[in-house]
Each structure stands twice: as structure tokens, then as C-alpha cells.
Design a protein around this motif. Sequence first.
Motif, PDB file in Angstrom:
ATOM      1  N   ALA A  11       0.840  -1.186   0.368  1.00 47.69           N
ATOM      2  CA  ALA A  11      -0.280  -0.068   0.216  1.00 47.69           C
ATOM      3  C   ALA A  11       0.580   1.425   0.064  1.00 47.69           C
ATOM      4  CB  ALA A  11      -0.933   0.297   0.751  1.00 47.69           C
ATOM      5  N   GLY A  13       1.991   2.729  -2.816  1.00 44.67           N
ATOM      6  CA  GLY A  13       2.193   3.067  -3.796  1.00 44.67           C
ATOM      7  C   GLY A  13       1.276   4.904  -3.826  1.00 44.67           C
ATOM      8  N   GLN A  75       8.774   1.753   2.466  1.00 44.94           N
ATOM      9  CA  GLN A  75       9.347   1.494   1.070  1.00 44.94           C
ATOM     10  C   GLN A  75       9.468   3.385   1.099  1.00 44.94           C
ATOM     11  OE1 GLN A  75       6.814   0.619  -2.039  1.00 44.94           O
ATOM     12  NE2 GLN A  75       8.634  -0.400  -3.250  1.00 44.94           N
ATOM     13  N   LEU A  79       9.396   1.769  -5.808  1.00 51.65           N
ATOM     14  CA  LEU A  79       9.931   1.661  -6.945  1.00 51.65           C
ATOM     15  C   LEU A  79       9.496   0.110  -7.342  1.00 51.65           C
ATOM     16  CD1 LEU A  79      13.950   1.845  -5.702  1.00 51.65           C
ATOM     17  CD2 LEU A  79      12.136   3.873  -6.680  1.00 51.65           C
ATOM     18  N   GLY A  80       8.164  -0.092  -7.263  1.00 55.94           N
ATOM     19  CA  GLY A  80       7.950  -1.143  -7.631  1.00 55.94           C
ATOM     20  C   GLY A  80       7.173  -1.872  -6.984  1.00 55.94           C
ATOM     21  N   GLY A 104      -2.954  -3.859  -1.864  1.00 55.07           N
ATOM     22  CA  GLY A 104      -3.637  -3.151  -1.238  1.00 55.07           C
ATOM     23  C   GLY A 104      -4.740  -1.796  -1.806  1.00 55.07           C
ATOM     24  N   ASP A 105      -4.879  -2.294  -3.079  1.00 55.83           N
ATOM     25  CA  ASP A 105      -6.092  -1.463  -4.069  1.00 55.83           C
ATOM     26  C   ASP A 105      -6.722  -2.347  -3.964  1.00 55.83           C
ATOM     27  OD1 ASP A 105      -4.444  -2.681  -5.692  1.00 55.83           O
ATOM     28  OD2 ASP A 105      -4.970  -1.076  -6.717  1.00 55.83           O
ATOM     29  N   THR A 106      -7.544  -3.553  -4.197  1.00 56.56           N
ATOM     30  CA  THR A 106      -7.821  -5.037  -4.099  1.00 56.56           C
ATOM     31  C   THR A 106      -8.162  -5.286  -2.888  1.00 56.56           C
ATOM     32  OG1 THR A 106      -6.038  -5.439  -5.939  1.00 56.56           O
ATOM     33  CG2 THR A 106      -7.377  -6.570  -5.639  1.00 56.56           C
ATOM     34  N   GLY A 141      -2.166  -6.520 -15.556  1.00 56.96           N
ATOM     35  CA  GLY A 141      -0.423  -7.465 -16.671  1.00 56.96           C
ATOM     36  C   GLY A 141      -1.174  -9.283 -17.029  1.00 56.96           C
ATOM     37  N   ASN A 171      -3.459 -11.017 -14.673  1.00 57.77           N
ATOM     38  CA  ASN A 171      -2.700 -10.366 -13.034  1.00 57.77           C
ATOM     39  C   ASN A 171      -3.708  -9.901 -12.383  1.00 57.77           C
ATOM     40  OD1 ASN A 171      -1.939 -11.368 -10.475  1.00 57.77           O
ATOM     41  ND2 ASN A 171       0.485  -9.675 -11.471  1.00 57.77           N
TER      42      ASN A 171
HETATM   43  C1  UD1 Z   1      -0.665  -4.517 -10.253  1.00 58.51           C
HETATM   44  C2  UD1 Z   1       0.658  -6.020 -11.078  1.00 58.51           C
HETATM   45  C3  UD1 Z   1      -0.854  -6.283 -12.428  1.00 58.51           C
HETATM   46  C4  UD1 Z   1      -1.889  -6.353 -11.948  1.00 58.51           C
HETATM   47  C5  UD1 Z   1      -1.982  -5.093 -11.192  1.00 58.51           C
HETATM   48  C6  UD1 Z   1      -3.927  -6.072 -10.411  1.00 58.51           C
HETATM   49  C7  UD1 Z   1       2.643  -5.571 -10.961  1.00 58.51           C
HETATM   50  C8  UD1 Z   1       4.036  -4.672 -11.116  1.00 58.51           C
HETATM   51  N1  UD1 Z   1       1.513  -5.303 -11.853  1.00 58.51           N
HETATM   52  O1  UD1 Z   1      -0.581  -3.495 -11.478  1.00 58.51           O
HETATM   53  O2  UD1 Z   1      -0.033  -7.565 -12.893  1.00 58.51           O
HETATM   54  O3  UD1 Z   1      -1.972  -6.783 -13.225  1.00 58.51           O
HETATM   55  O4  UD1 Z   1      -1.751  -4.533  -9.877  1.00 58.51           O
HETATM   56  O5  UD1 Z   1      -4.417  -4.991 -10.228  1.00 58.51           O
HETATM   57  O6  UD1 Z   1       2.794  -5.757  -9.903  1.00 58.51           O
HETATM   58  N2  UD1 Z   1       2.794  -0.206  -4.918  1.00 58.51           N
HETATM   59  C9  UD1 Z   1       3.291   0.216  -3.440  1.00 58.51           C
HETATM   60  N3  UD1 Z   1       5.230   0.298  -3.582  1.00 58.51           N
HETATM   61  C10 UD1 Z   1       5.674   0.386  -5.254  1.00 58.51           C
HETATM   62  C11 UD1 Z   1       3.967  -0.182  -5.722  1.00 58.51           C
HETATM   63  C12 UD1 Z   1       3.211  -0.317  -5.657  1.00 58.51           C
HETATM   64  O7  UD1 Z   1       3.224  -0.594  -2.504  1.00 58.51           O
HETATM   65  O8  UD1 Z   1       6.057   0.788  -5.596  1.00 58.51           O
HETATM   66  C13 UD1 Z   1       1.151  -1.100  -4.422  1.00 58.51           C
HETATM   67  C14 UD1 Z   1       0.310  -0.065  -4.437  1.00 58.51           C
HETATM   68  O9  UD1 Z   1      -0.720   0.411  -3.721  1.00 58.51           O
HETATM   69  C15 UD1 Z   1      -0.488  -0.440  -4.542  1.00 58.51           C
HETATM   70  C16 UD1 Z   1      -0.376  -2.089  -5.594  1.00 58.51           C
HETATM   71  O10 UD1 Z   1       1.265  -2.153  -5.594  1.00 58.51           O
HETATM   72  O11 UD1 Z   1      -1.509  -1.530  -3.607  1.00 58.51           O
HETATM   73  C17 UD1 Z   1      -0.466  -2.042  -6.828  1.00 58.51           C
HETATM   74  O12 UD1 Z   1       0.489  -1.169  -7.603  1.00 58.51           O
HETATM   75  P1  UD1 Z   1      -0.264  -0.607  -8.738  1.00 58.51           P
HETATM   76  O13 UD1 Z   1       0.825   0.972  -9.149  1.00 58.51           O
HETATM   77  O14 UD1 Z   1      -1.481   0.443  -8.660  1.00 58.51           O
HETATM   78  O15 UD1 Z   1      -0.012  -1.414  -9.409  1.00 58.51           O
HETATM   79  P2  UD1 Z   1      -1.024  -1.929 -11.261  1.00 58.51           P
HETATM   80  O16 UD1 Z   1       0.185  -1.003 -12.003  1.00 58.51           O
HETATM   81  O17 UD1 Z   1      -2.580  -2.069 -11.097  1.00 58.51           O
END
Ligand code: UD1
Length: 449
Positions: A11, A13, A75, A79-80, A104-106, A141, A171
Motif C-alpha cells: 500500500a 504506491g 518503502q 520503486l515498484g 491494498g487496492d484490491t 498484467g 494478474n
Molecule cells: C499491478 C500488477 C499487475 C496487475 C495489477 C492488478 C505489478 C508490476 N503489476 O499493476 O500485473 O494486473 O496490479 O491490480 O505488480 N505499490 C507499492 N509500492 C510500489 C508500487 C506499488 O506498495 O512501489 C502498491 C500500491 O500501493 C498498490 C499495489 O502495490 O496497492 C499495486 O500497485 P499499482 O501501481 O496499482 O499496480 P498496477 O499498475 O495496478
Amino acid sequence: MPQPRAAVILAAGLGTRMKSDLPKCAHSIAGRPMVQWAIDLARQSGADRIVTVYGRKSPQIDALGQAAGTETAMQDPPLGTGHAVRAAEDALKGFDGDVIVLYGDTPLITAGTVSRVFDALEGGAAIAVLGFEPDAPGAYGRLITNESGELERIVEYKDANEAERAVRLVNSGVMAGNAKLMFELLGEVTNDNANKEYYLTDVVGLARARGLKAAAVRGDAGEVLGVNSRADLAEAEACWQARKREAVMAEGATLIAPNTVWFGHDTVVGRDVVIEPNVFFGPGVTLEDNVVVRGFSHLEGCIVRQGAQVGPFVRLRPAADIGANAKVGNFVEVKKSTLGQDAKVSHLSYIGDAEVGAHANIGAGTITCNYDGYNKSRTVIGEGAFIGSNSSLVAPVRIGKGAYTGSGSVVTDDVPDDALALSRSRQSNKEGWASRFRAAMAKRKGKSQ
Ligand code: UD1
Ligand code: MG
């Protein structure tokens, strides 16, 4: 052998697509922040260690994670998703078992679905991923499988070629595997991709390169919706509400127009309850059996006991406790007050910080004056008391059992049991005054014309 379970909730991002000052995962579905839905899911799925990953710009997520009793890890910078899971590595040092990653966004995934992901691990997969087939696969993805349906790798939309983009299985973000293996593979992930991010999803290809098995578990598209924008948030809310309405009706309640009733995440609805159209429930509401909630009512943090009727147009605020078979009618607001059994407040009243005894009757327009600008004070109304219409009860004040207050009274002193309190000026009638007045006025008008 079932392994101990841990969960990492991502969570951190930025959630830029939400265009919000509030971190994305702190936005709510059914009145509960999305990150908390993920934490609850982790618990229901048997994780006894949970780490919530937040970012420097999202201290609210840290606070929510701690309030929910999880460990938290920062974090910084984000960075992903792969980099985010690694932020939890220290917290899970020495943990020997399976780890599940939840985003955390699902917010709509159910524990039943997660248990099928763990089943895939027990079935021999080193890494298991929850996938689904949405109507519009959009930017999710893509899950690339081989002829025997085994998962080979995940390719992010931005990095995918035409053929890969045509794949419909995508995904959800949920991924499980042995914790030690997961962190080892994450150590090998690079940011050599379109986003220059460390993708969690690369773990699958890396596991396959070691000859390990990866499995794609299919979930229901209605459950795995990821929230990236306000429109997604509204869609997730609608999905959750639809699910809740079905559940409430399946348990024996009548919703006359289900699509117009909005539940809170924890609304409890008893059997043979009837909810009329256009009702909103905030968090913390319990409706016992045989309750009727009439149209256009707003309830939060309250309990309505057996057989009571509330509304239409009622507002029940936190700590309102409506007794069995009591009646609360139109344009009545009740806050932090207990109404005894069979009590009635039928019209246009404010009842705050009060205790209303059983069988008491509160007349139209009664106000408990509970606030002097500094303190809140209590009003106690005895059993069977009768409060005349348009009474102001200036708290702190006690109205005795079976006592009456005259209509229009401003009651500042306690009233003994069975007494009548009158505090208004006495009426005096002036015989013939109206005709004399009219005659005098007519005469005066006649002169001036
Ligand atoms: C991600 C997946 C994708 C999937 C989709 C489903 C990856 C690379 N991609 O894409 O395959 O189909 O979710 O909803 O995993 N977060 C962090 N730190 C970061 C980046 C993200 O904690 O550096 C958290 C965000 O807060 C969020 C979650 O990870 O809760 C997903 O991040 P988000 O940027 O929404 O990824 P998607 O582009 O949706
Ligand atoms: Mg997302």
C-alpha cells in the motif's frame, strides 16, 4: 503439511490516478479503508504475521496498519511492487513458512478464493498467482501459460507485445509462495522494463528459470477488481454493495428496492427485517429481528432492537439504542441515547445524551438541550413519562416516572414522579377583543382613504 502463513500488504504506491491528497489505499469501500479490507482478508486467510507496506507520503497507511494490529514497513521511495515486498523482508526475518502478497487496492477478494491459492502451493507449485478474465483486460498484467495450462511468466501491459496483449487471463496481484524462496527470487528482479520499476510479477519467470512450478488460479472477475481511479472506486463499491444486498436477503430480510439501500461494511441485519427504499447505513449498525426501517433514513453506530420501527426520514447517530418495539418517526434525530421498550418519539424531535424510559411518549418537536457550548449534559426521562409537544428539556434534568410536561414548556428543574411540570406563561382570554380591534382598524383605514 500446511505451513505457517504470513502476509505482505502492498500500500505504498502513490496512487496518482486517484488525484487525491489521501493515499489511495486509505480510500474506503463501505466505510472501511481499502488497506483494512486487505488486512482482514489476510487474517481470515490464516496469516498470523502481517506486514503493511507504506510510503513516506502515506503515514495514514502506517497508522491504519498499526491500528489493525499489523507490523508496518516503510518503502521509500516506491520503486515498484517487487521492491515493495522486499521492504517487508526485515520484519519477516526468520519466518519459516508461506507468504502471500495482497495489494491494498484490491478490496473485494474473499477468503475462499485465497484458500484456493494456498491449495495450489500444497498441490506442488512453488509460486501461485490469482488470475481472472475481465471483460476488458485493459492495462492488467497478462498471465502467460504453456500448453498444459501451467504459468510461465507474467508480462506487464506496457512491456507486452501484440500477441501477449491479446491474452485474456490477467494478474489480480495476489501471489503466494515459500517466504525464503520469494525473497531470494525478489533479490534477482531488475528494473529493466518500460516503467523502470522492480516488478513483483517477474518472480514467476525467475522461478520457472530454476525449473520450479508456477500455478495460475482462476478467480471471479467481480472479486479481483483493482482500484486505480475514482471510477474504479465507485465500481468496487457497487460490486460490494450488490454482494451485501444479496447476502442480507439470503438471510431473510426484505429489501423493497435493493439497489437504493447502501450498507456499511459491518451492518448486521436480523431476520424478517424490512428496509424500505433509499436508506443509508454508516458503520456499526445492528438491526435485530423484525425491525422496520422506513424510507430515506440515515443510520450509523446504532442498534435497533427487536420489532422497533424507525423512519421515514430518521437520523440515528452513534450510540443510539432503540428499544424493542419502540417507534421513532419522521424527522427525528437520536444521538448517544437509549430509548426503552415501547417508547415513542414520533415526530420532529432531537434526542441527544438522553435516557428515555420504557413506554414513555415524547411529543412532537421535543428538544433535549444537551449542549451549552462547553459541556454535554444528560436528560433522564422516567418510564411512562409523557413529554408535551414542543418541550425544551434543558439538561442536566430528570423527568420522573409517569410525569407529564405541559406542551411548550422549557423544563430546567427536575420533575418528580407522576407530577405535571408547567413552565410557560398562563393564558388569559380578553373577551370580545378581536371584534373591537377589527372595528377600530377598519375605521382608521376608512379615514385615511
Ligand atoms: C499491478 C500488477 C499487475 C496487475 C495489477 C492488478 C505489478 C508490476 N503489476 O499493476 O500485473 O494486473 O496490479 O491490480 O505488480 N505499490 C507499492 N509500492 C510500489 C508500487 C506499488 O506498495 O512501489 C502498491 C500500491 O500501493 C498498490 C499495489 O502495490 O496497492 C499495486 O500497485 P499499482 O501501481 O496499482 O499496480 P498496477 O499498475 O495496478
Ligand atoms: Mg493497481
